[in-house]
Motif scaffolding. Structure first.
Motif, PDB file in Angstrom:
ATOM      1  N   HIS A 152       0.803  -1.229   0.000  1.00 30.46           N
ATOM      2  CA  HIS A 152       0.000   0.000   0.000  1.00 30.46           C
ATOM      3  C   HIS A 152       0.836   1.281   0.000  1.00 30.46           C
ATOM      4  N   GLY A 153       2.122   1.154   0.354  1.00 31.90           N
ATOM      5  CA  GLY A 153       2.974   2.350   0.319  1.00 31.90           C
ATOM      6  C   GLY A 153       3.582   2.609  -1.057  1.00 31.90           C
ATOM      7  N   ALA A 154       3.320   1.730  -2.017  1.00 29.35           N
ATOM      8  CA  ALA A 154       3.961   1.858  -3.345  1.00 29.35           C
ATOM      9  C   ALA A 154       3.532   3.155  -4.022  1.00 29.35           C
ATOM     10  N   ARG A 155       4.453   3.727  -4.779  1.00 32.97           N
ATOM     11  CA  ARG A 155       4.099   4.946  -5.513  1.00 32.97           C
ATOM     12  C   ARG A 155       3.771   4.646  -6.960  1.00 32.97           C
ATOM     13  N   ILE A 183      -8.808   4.400  -7.878  1.00 34.84           N
ATOM     14  CA  ILE A 183      -9.307   4.535  -6.510  1.00 34.84           C
ATOM     15  C   ILE A 183      -8.216   4.572  -5.450  1.00 34.84           C
ATOM     16  N   ALA A 184      -7.063   3.924  -5.724  1.00 30.29           N
ATOM     17  CA  ALA A 184      -6.004   3.929  -4.699  1.00 30.29           C
ATOM     18  C   ALA A 184      -4.986   5.037  -4.966  1.00 30.29           C
ATOM     19  N   ARG A 185      -5.125   5.709  -6.121  1.00 34.95           N
ATOM     20  CA  ARG A 185      -4.231   6.811  -6.498  1.00 34.95           C
ATOM     21  C   ARG A 185      -2.767   6.385  -6.525  1.00 34.95           C
ATOM     22  N   VAL A 186      -2.530   5.175  -7.019  1.00 30.56           N
ATOM     23  CA  VAL A 186      -1.156   4.707  -7.229  1.00 30.56           C
ATOM     24  C   VAL A 186      -0.944   4.663  -8.733  1.00 30.56           C
TER      25      VAL A 186
END
Ligand code: F6R
Length: 590
Positions: free
Chosen positions: A444-447, A471-474
């Motif tokens: 979840h920390g991935a950019r 939705i996760a803005r990645v």
């Protein structure tokens, strides 16, 4: 895009408008407002979601409401609708294309504007034309407007009356026990209105004296047939704190079962001649629906040997396509109201091509202009991100591809009988969710991420990447696994996440090579496959076994853990999965 609603009732209508806006909120959630008319006109509007309006209340049986997806002017209280001009209050969905010229003209004549919106201009024009006949004022004002609109208008001295009009933005009228309504779409009225009729482009609606009347642009009455809305379009309800997206993923098996039942009943004979004679086949759609069109193109080409040209609808219409009589265009759209898809279908019709529509809304604008219609039974999809509608679109397109083969070669594809197993396989794919929870926890920390696949898996990879971006803005890119080493491998460094979908036996080794290239550069790999051996032999860090189906059907199942992964990533990152930033469900402007 924006949602509009209007109501004339014998009772106070604030509550009905508020509830309607709540159901319309998937069309936009930058700001919202309600105007109600009792003895005077009162307007409440606020930046932010519809629930901000729960702090207000006013009496009155005539009113309009709006939930906004900003085009002209940032989200703010002032830019929220309704807009008032003189005795008039107005809500608008669409874009006034000659906005700058009209505003300059009106300012030159001394008008003062209180917002940056294009919509306030329509309110001014109606107010200037208004002499006590609201219908005539709206009609004459709209003659000056270029662009798209669905408007609903009330006047302070006309309680019990409401006028609405449409061009290129959807508008329906409905009758229910709570009153008479106009609204942007049917799902928002399903459950409130027992009977519904749709306005066509250029038409106006007047609600007055307890009646709903339709008029053409010259104000001649237009007879309309009211129908009962599809019962399944009633929105699911989610218990407090739950999200529609999660409920809609859980509904995929049911949606597939219902769609399958509807397809079994469908008579394809009316499109047989067009399909048999097709010179060229085009498939057009936007976003998620475009990914289902890509799967369709691939399958039809492989199975029936018919090349299908697949384009995003917005590009298709502007690229001067070679298209004419004898061609078939398949337009795919959950809402049936996406502006670019509609325009592509209109272009095809105008050139004499045969249009097949695949949609979730049997009475949408796309449905009404198609020669042949396939209606999926996904039910109302409220979360902005498409999930269950994608699986159902694929099912409809599998069916259509099978029929194309049948009309061409009098045989059905080898996987035809396995369509029956799709709902159960979708259900079985939920078994991957525990592994996906762990993956989301880790990533979840991935950019940024890559989603790799080959063949049909590339379509799934693209859809997975779209969901996680949305939705996760990645940042994520769906990429052909074999293309990685032609440039994008340069981005791989320690822990860079790569999700690979590998459901095609003949290409599994090639995809594994790509994973090995990623792995040896420190990347983190997650692999999804229905083949235990492919998983066993892979160097991937996380492995997930999908339920097995014939390979052409795997996109409808392999995508489910990826939909759920995007949902989990979104929650882990603290966002609302139902209302992604900057987006709205129904893209009714270009
Ligand atoms: C993504 C998404 C959008 C829609 C696209 C087309 O999750 O929902 O990409 O797929 O806007 O919408 P429809 O299918 O209504 O034409």
């Amino acid at each position: 895009m924006c949602g509009i609603i209007g109501c004339v009732s014998e009772k106070d209508c604030y509550g009905a408008l508020y509830d309607g806006l709540k159901r319309l909120e998937y069309r936009g959630y930058d700001s919202a407002g309600i105007a109600v008319l009792d003895r005077e006109l009162r307007i409440f509007k606020k930046k932010g979601g519809v629930s901000n309006l729960s702090a207000f209340y006013a009496r009155g049986g005539t009113g309009i409401g709006h939930t906004r997806w900003a085009t002209h002017g940032a989200p703010s209280d002032a830019n929220a609708h309704p807009h008032r001009a003189g005795k008039i209050a107005l809500v608008h969905n669409g874009i006034v294309e000659n906005f700058a010229a009209l505003r300059a003209e009106l300012e030159g004549e001394g008008e003062r504007f209180f917002s940056d919106t294009d919509s306030e201009i329509i309110a001014k024009l109606v107010s200037r034309a208004y002499r006590g006949d609201l219908l005539a004022a709206v009609q004459s004002a709209l003659l000056r407007v270029e662009g798209s609109y669905a408007v609903a208008v009330i006047a302070e001295d006309r309680p019990g009356e409401l006028v609405a009009a449409k061009r290129k933005s959807p508008l329906v009228a409905g009758k229910g026990s709570a009153g008479l309504f106009v609204c942007s779409d049917i799902p928002a009225l399903a459950g409130t209105a027992e009977y519904i009729a749709q306005a066509e482009d250029g038409e106006l609606i007047r609600i007055a004296d307890g009646e709903i009347e339709f008029f053409d642009g010259a104000l001649h009455p237009v007879p309309k047939t009211f129908f009962r809305p599809q019962e399944e379009l009633r929105a699911l309800s989610v218990a407090g704190g739950g999200y529609f997206m999660r409920a809609e993923i859980a509904e995929i098996p049911r949606a597939l079962r219902d769609t399958l039942a509807a397809l079994r009943e469908k008579d394809f004979a009316p499109c047989a001649r067009a399909l048999r004679a097709a010179q060229r086949v085009f498939a057009v759609a936007c976003g998620t629906a475009y990914h289902s069109a890509l799967v369709f193109a691939d399958i039809v080409e492989k199975e029936a040997g018919i090349p299908v040209l697949c384009h995003t609808a917005g590009e298709f219409r502007y690229r001067a396509p070679v298209l004419g009589t004898g061609d078939v265009l398949v337009a795919v759209s959950q809402s049936g109201e996406t502006a670019d898809t509609l325009e592509a279908a209109r272009l095809a019709r105008a050139r004499g091509a045969y249009v097949i529509a695949v949609t979730n809304i049997g009475c949408s604008s796309l449905a009404s202009l198609a020669d042949f219609l396939l209606v999926m039974r996904a039910g109302a999809e409220i979360a902005v991100a498409a999930t269950k509608s994608y699986n159902c679109q694929l099912l409809c397109l599998y069916y259509l591809a099978g029929q194309m083969l049948f009309f061409k070669e009098e045989r059905l594809p080898s996987w035809w009988g396995s369509l029956e197993r799709l709902p159960a396989a979708a259900e079985a794919s939920f078994g991957c969710f525990a592994e996906v929870d762990r993956l989301a926890d880790r990533l979840h920390g991935a950019r940024a991420m890559y989603y790799l696949g080959r063949g049909l898996d590339l379509c799934t990879a693209r859809e997975g990447a779209l969901k996680v971006k949305e939705i996760a803005r990645v940042f994520a890119e769906g990429y052909a696994a074999g293309e990685l080493k032609h440039g994008s491998l340069a981005l791989i460094e320690d822990h860079f996440p790569v999700v690979c979908i590998s459901t095609g036996a003949s290409l599994a080794k090639k995809s594994e090579n790509a994973l090995a290239e990623v792995k040896s550069r420190g990347g983190y790999c997650a692999l999804f496959s229905q083949y235990p051996q492919v998983l066993q032999e892979s160097c991937a860090d996380a492995k997930c076994l999908l339920p097995a189906l014939p390979e052409p059907l795997m996109p409808a199942v392999a995508v489910i853990p990826l939909q759920y992964f995007a949902y989990k990533m979104c929650l882990e990152r603290g966002f609302d999965p139902d209302k992604p930033r900057n987006l709205a469900k129904s893209v009714t402007v270009e």
